[in-house]
Design an enzyme around this catalytic site. Structure first.
Site, PDB file in Angstrom:
ATOM      1  N   ARG A  81      -7.665   3.019  -5.596  1.00  0.00           N
ATOM      2  CA  ARG A  81      -8.736   3.585  -4.771  1.00  0.00           C
ATOM      3  C   ARG A  81      -8.733   5.089  -4.961  1.00  0.00           C
ATOM      4  O   ARG A  81      -9.163   5.576  -5.994  1.00  0.00           O
ATOM      5  CB  ARG A  81      -8.538   3.153  -3.303  1.00  0.00           C
ATOM      6  CG  ARG A  81      -9.783   3.305  -2.416  1.00  0.00           C
ATOM      7  CD  ARG A  81      -9.505   2.829  -0.986  1.00  0.00           C
ATOM      8  NE  ARG A  81      -8.499   3.624  -0.311  1.00  0.00           N
ATOM      9  CZ  ARG A  81      -8.751   4.684   0.466  1.00  0.00           C
ATOM     10  NH1 ARG A  81      -9.991   5.054   0.677  1.00  0.00           N
ATOM     11  NH2 ARG A  81      -7.769   5.363   1.042  1.00  0.00           N
ATOM     12  N   LYS A  82      -8.203   5.839  -3.975  1.00  0.00           N
ATOM     13  CA  LYS A  82      -8.240   7.301  -4.059  1.00  0.00           C
ATOM     14  C   LYS A  82      -6.880   7.903  -4.407  1.00  0.00           C
ATOM     15  O   LYS A  82      -6.799   8.920  -5.076  1.00  0.00           O
ATOM     16  CB  LYS A  82      -8.635   7.860  -2.690  1.00  0.00           C
ATOM     17  CG  LYS A  82     -10.100   7.935  -2.378  1.00  0.00           C
ATOM     18  CD  LYS A  82     -10.186   8.403  -0.938  1.00  0.00           C
ATOM     19  CE  LYS A  82     -11.350   9.268  -0.641  1.00  0.00           C
ATOM     20  NZ  LYS A  82     -11.330   9.644   0.797  1.00  0.00           N
ATOM     21  N   GLY A  83      -5.842   7.307  -3.819  1.00  0.00           N
ATOM     22  CA  GLY A  83      -4.485   7.805  -4.057  1.00  0.00           C
ATOM     23  C   GLY A  83      -4.272   9.232  -3.591  1.00  0.00           C
ATOM     24  O   GLY A  83      -3.552   9.991  -4.231  1.00  0.00           O
ATOM     25  N   LYS A 143       0.796  -1.237   0.000  1.00  0.00           N
ATOM     26  CA  LYS A 143       0.000   0.000   0.000  1.00  0.00           C
ATOM     27  C   LYS A 143       0.829   1.289   0.000  1.00  0.00           C
ATOM     28  O   LYS A 143       0.334   2.367   0.323  1.00  0.00           O
ATOM     29  CB  LYS A 143      -1.015   0.058   1.170  1.00  0.00           C
ATOM     30  CG  LYS A 143      -1.831  -1.169   1.436  1.00  0.00           C
ATOM     31  CD  LYS A 143      -2.095  -2.054   0.266  1.00  0.00           C
ATOM     32  CE  LYS A 143      -3.031  -1.517  -0.772  1.00  0.00           C
ATOM     33  NZ  LYS A 143      -3.017  -2.412  -1.978  1.00  0.00           N
ATOM     34  N   ARG A 189       5.708   5.432   1.854  1.00  0.00           N
ATOM     35  CA  ARG A 189       4.567   6.351   1.963  1.00  0.00           C
ATOM     36  C   ARG A 189       4.382   6.698   3.436  1.00  0.00           C
ATOM     37  O   ARG A 189       4.669   5.862   4.317  1.00  0.00           O
ATOM     38  CB  ARG A 189       3.332   5.632   1.438  1.00  0.00           C
ATOM     39  CG  ARG A 189       2.118   6.481   1.303  1.00  0.00           C
ATOM     40  CD  ARG A 189       0.971   5.643   0.747  1.00  0.00           C
ATOM     41  NE  ARG A 189      -0.159   6.483   0.409  1.00  0.00           N
ATOM     42  CZ  ARG A 189      -1.343   6.010   0.069  1.00  0.00           C
ATOM     43  NH1 ARG A 189      -1.559   4.701   0.018  1.00  0.00           N
ATOM     44  NH2 ARG A 189      -2.337   6.832  -0.218  1.00  0.00           N
ATOM     45  N   GLY A 221       2.363   2.447  -2.769  1.00  0.00           N
ATOM     46  CA  GLY A 221       2.432   3.022  -4.114  1.00  0.00           C
ATOM     47  C   GLY A 221       3.121   2.074  -5.091  1.00  0.00           C
ATOM     48  O   GLY A 221       3.597   2.488  -6.155  1.00  0.00           O
ATOM     49  N   THR A 222       3.145   0.795  -4.741  1.00  0.00           N
ATOM     50  CA  THR A 222       3.807  -0.234  -5.556  1.00  0.00           C
ATOM     51  C   THR A 222       3.267  -0.272  -6.986  1.00  0.00           C
ATOM     52  O   THR A 222       4.034  -0.311  -7.956  1.00  0.00           O
ATOM     53  CB  THR A 222       3.557  -1.624  -4.909  1.00  0.00           C
ATOM     54  OG1 THR A 222       3.715  -1.502  -3.500  1.00  0.00           O
ATOM     55  CG2 THR A 222       4.477  -2.676  -5.476  1.00  0.00           C
ATOM     56  N   THR A 223       1.952  -0.263  -7.118  1.00  0.00           N
ATOM     57  CA  THR A 223       1.321  -0.408  -8.433  1.00  0.00           C
ATOM     58  C   THR A 223       1.707   0.770  -9.341  1.00  0.00           C
ATOM     59  O   THR A 223       2.016   0.590 -10.521  1.00  0.00           O
ATOM     60  CB  THR A 223      -0.220  -0.449  -8.264  1.00  0.00           C
ATOM     61  OG1 THR A 223      -0.536  -1.303  -7.174  1.00  0.00           O
ATOM     62  CG2 THR A 223      -0.913  -0.924  -9.518  1.00  0.00           C
ATOM     63  N   HIS A 237       8.313  -7.183  -1.736  1.00  0.00           N
ATOM     64  CA  HIS A 237       8.017  -6.485  -0.474  1.00  0.00           C
ATOM     65  C   HIS A 237       9.061  -6.834   0.595  1.00  0.00           C
ATOM     66  O   HIS A 237       8.901  -6.455   1.752  1.00  0.00           O
ATOM     67  CB  HIS A 237       6.634  -6.898   0.044  1.00  0.00           C
ATOM     68  CG  HIS A 237       5.475  -6.265  -0.683  1.00  0.00           C
ATOM     69  ND1 HIS A 237       5.511  -4.998  -1.214  1.00  0.00           N
ATOM     70  CD2 HIS A 237       4.215  -6.729  -0.929  1.00  0.00           C
ATOM     71  CE1 HIS A 237       4.340  -4.723  -1.772  1.00  0.00           C
ATOM     72  NE2 HIS A 237       3.541  -5.751  -1.620  1.00  0.00           N
TER      73      HIS A 237
HETATM   74  P1  A3P Z   1      -5.265   4.527  -1.429  1.00  0.00           P
HETATM   75  O1  A3P Z   1      -5.805   3.292  -0.790  1.00  0.00           O
HETATM   76  O2  A3P Z   1      -4.844   5.551  -0.430  1.00  0.00           O
HETATM   77  O3  A3P Z   1      -6.141   5.087  -2.460  1.00  0.00           O
HETATM   78  P2  A3P Z   1      -0.033  -0.418  -3.587  1.00  0.00           P
HETATM   79  O4  A3P Z   1       0.056  -0.249  -5.052  1.00  0.00           O
HETATM   80  O5  A3P Z   1       1.328  -0.410  -2.926  1.00  0.00           O
HETATM   81  O6  A3P Z   1      -0.858  -1.573  -3.204  1.00  0.00           O
HETATM   82  O7  A3P Z   1      -0.717   0.889  -3.016  1.00  0.00           O
HETATM   83  C1  A3P Z   1      -2.069   1.156  -3.275  1.00  0.00           C
HETATM   84  C2  A3P Z   1      -2.308   2.637  -3.068  1.00  0.00           C
HETATM   85  O8  A3P Z   1      -1.771   3.358  -4.183  1.00  0.00           O
HETATM   86  C3  A3P Z   1      -3.797   2.953  -3.021  1.00  0.00           C
HETATM   87  O9  A3P Z   1      -3.910   4.114  -2.192  1.00  0.00           O
HETATM   88  C4  A3P Z   1      -4.075   3.271  -4.492  1.00  0.00           C
HETATM   89  O10 A3P Z   1      -5.241   4.032  -4.699  1.00  0.00           O
HETATM   90  C5  A3P Z   1      -2.832   4.047  -4.860  1.00  0.00           C
HETATM   91  N1  A3P Z   1      -2.541   4.017  -6.307  1.00  0.00           N
HETATM   92  C6  A3P Z   1      -2.630   2.945  -7.130  1.00  0.00           C
HETATM   93  N2  A3P Z   1      -2.291   3.298  -8.380  1.00  0.00           N
HETATM   94  C7  A3P Z   1      -2.005   4.607  -8.344  1.00  0.00           C
HETATM   95  C8  A3P Z   1      -1.606   5.556  -9.351  1.00  0.00           C
HETATM   96  N3  A3P Z   1      -1.457   5.199 -10.612  1.00  0.00           N
HETATM   97  N4  A3P Z   1      -1.383   6.824  -8.972  1.00  0.00           N
HETATM   98  C9  A3P Z   1      -1.537   7.206  -7.679  1.00  0.00           C
HETATM   99  N5  A3P Z   1      -1.915   6.356  -6.679  1.00  0.00           N
HETATM  100  C10 A3P Z   1      -2.141   5.080  -7.019  1.00  0.00           C
END
Ligand code: A3P
Length: 315
Positions: free
Chosen positions: A281-283, A63, A148, A65-67, A126
């Protein structure tokens, strides 16, 4: 039950266990908490992975910002093969394009042949720095770490945990309970601060080896961060590319708004129990203000001050 070599099962059986939030059971292994179901993969990865000097390893805690980082680095590295308007990101989830070493490649006691992966190979993990295979530490491969603010991380993981990733037989947990386990450090691949400080120190000592990014900095100026990452992995943007708006194109295509809206990310799973849509989700920076009470915020601030500030790591 998967088949693991007996000796791995014995190692795991002997470890302290706890109930964490992103997994029903966590095991304390090499000073960090690992989901018990993933630990066999971690051990296989540690034993068998051989890094190449031009590998790029993306590291993070869940969570953080991996994606987003996967989408950006995939785009930076592959821009010579695909125009961004035609990128595989439009039809594949970022986790398929940049696979997790411990969740995907080394899952189920597999020892994958990674020799034929197109180079530079991009992987993600991770694992904390101290737990990485020796060849990752000793080779010239690069590590890009994203972290983060823990306040937003704990809230994001709460929403993720409530999403379909929770298995049927796991009871729903309250935000308060979830917060407690986070503060106790009992999170998969954590304690949060120990993992973050591990990569932070390494990035200060070996800046050519580890690039330390903050998700908040990406949100503030993604173009500047994309340039920084491209230089770090040895693929800087040319003046021509900059003038042609290539960086802006990557930033726009990898934005949450754009990725979240793609059919591939609205449906499907990239692993059992892990729905693609739960990664978007919201980011928003500061979303924690909607979920954490003032005493919770004060408690986490005091942990941050104790565990991270002494190393110069502030959020
Ligand atoms: P929120 O739950 O605060 O919205 P991970 O990729 O490490 O699992 O982290 C997920 C978090 O990154 C989520 O945060 C998700 O909404 C946000 N996220 C995913 N893709 C994103 C993107 N392209 N730009 C910004 N935030 C992103």
């Amino acid at each position: 039950m998967e088949h693991h070599p007996e000796e791995i099962d014995e190692v795991i059986a002997s470890l302290p266990k706890e109930r964490g939030f992103l997994a029903p059971n966590l095991c304390l292994y090499q000073n960090f908490w690992f989901p018990v179901t993933v630990l066999p993969n971690v051990i296989t990865f540690q034993r068998h992975f051989r890094a190449k000097d031009n590998d790029i390893v993306l590291a993070s805690q869940p969570k953080a910002g991996t994606t987003w980082l996967k989408a950006l680095v995939f785009s930076i590295v592959n821009r010579r093969y695909f125009d961004i308007s035609n990128t595989p990101l439009l039809t594949s989830n970022p986790h398929e394009l940049v696979p997790f070493l411990e969740f995907t490649l080394y899952a189920n006691n597999t020892k994958p042949n990674l020799e034929d992966f197109p180079e530079p190979r991009i992987f993600s993990t991770h694992l904390p720095y101290s737990c990485l295979p020796e060849s990752v530490k000793r080779s010239n491969c690069r590590i890009v770490y994203i972290c983060r603010n823990p306040l937003d991380t704990v809230v994001s993981s709460w929403h993720f945990f409530k999403s379909p990733v929770r298995s049927e037989n796991q009871p729903e947990r309250s935000m308060e309970e979830h917060f407690e386990t986070f503060c106790d450090g009992k999170t998969g691949f954590g304690p949060f601060w120990d993992q973050t400080v591990g990569y932070w120190k390494e990035s200060l000592e070996e800046p050519h080896k580890v690039l330390f990014l903050k998700c908040e900095d990406l949100t503030e100026n993604v173009v500047a961060q994309v340039k920084k990452v491209a230089e770090f992995v040895g693929l800087p943007f040319s003046t021509g590319e900059e003038e042609a708006g290539v960086i802006q194109g990557i930033a726009e295509t990898c934005s949450l708004r754009k990725l979240k809206d793609l059919e591939v990310n609205k449906s499907g799973k990239f692993m059992p129990n892990f729905e693609n849509r739960s990664y978007f989700r919201k980011g928003e920076v500061g979303d924690w203000a909607n979920s954490l009470s003032p005493p919770m915020v004060a408690r986490l601030h005091s942990i941050m001050e104790e565990k991270m500030s002494p190393f110069g790591l502030e959020f």
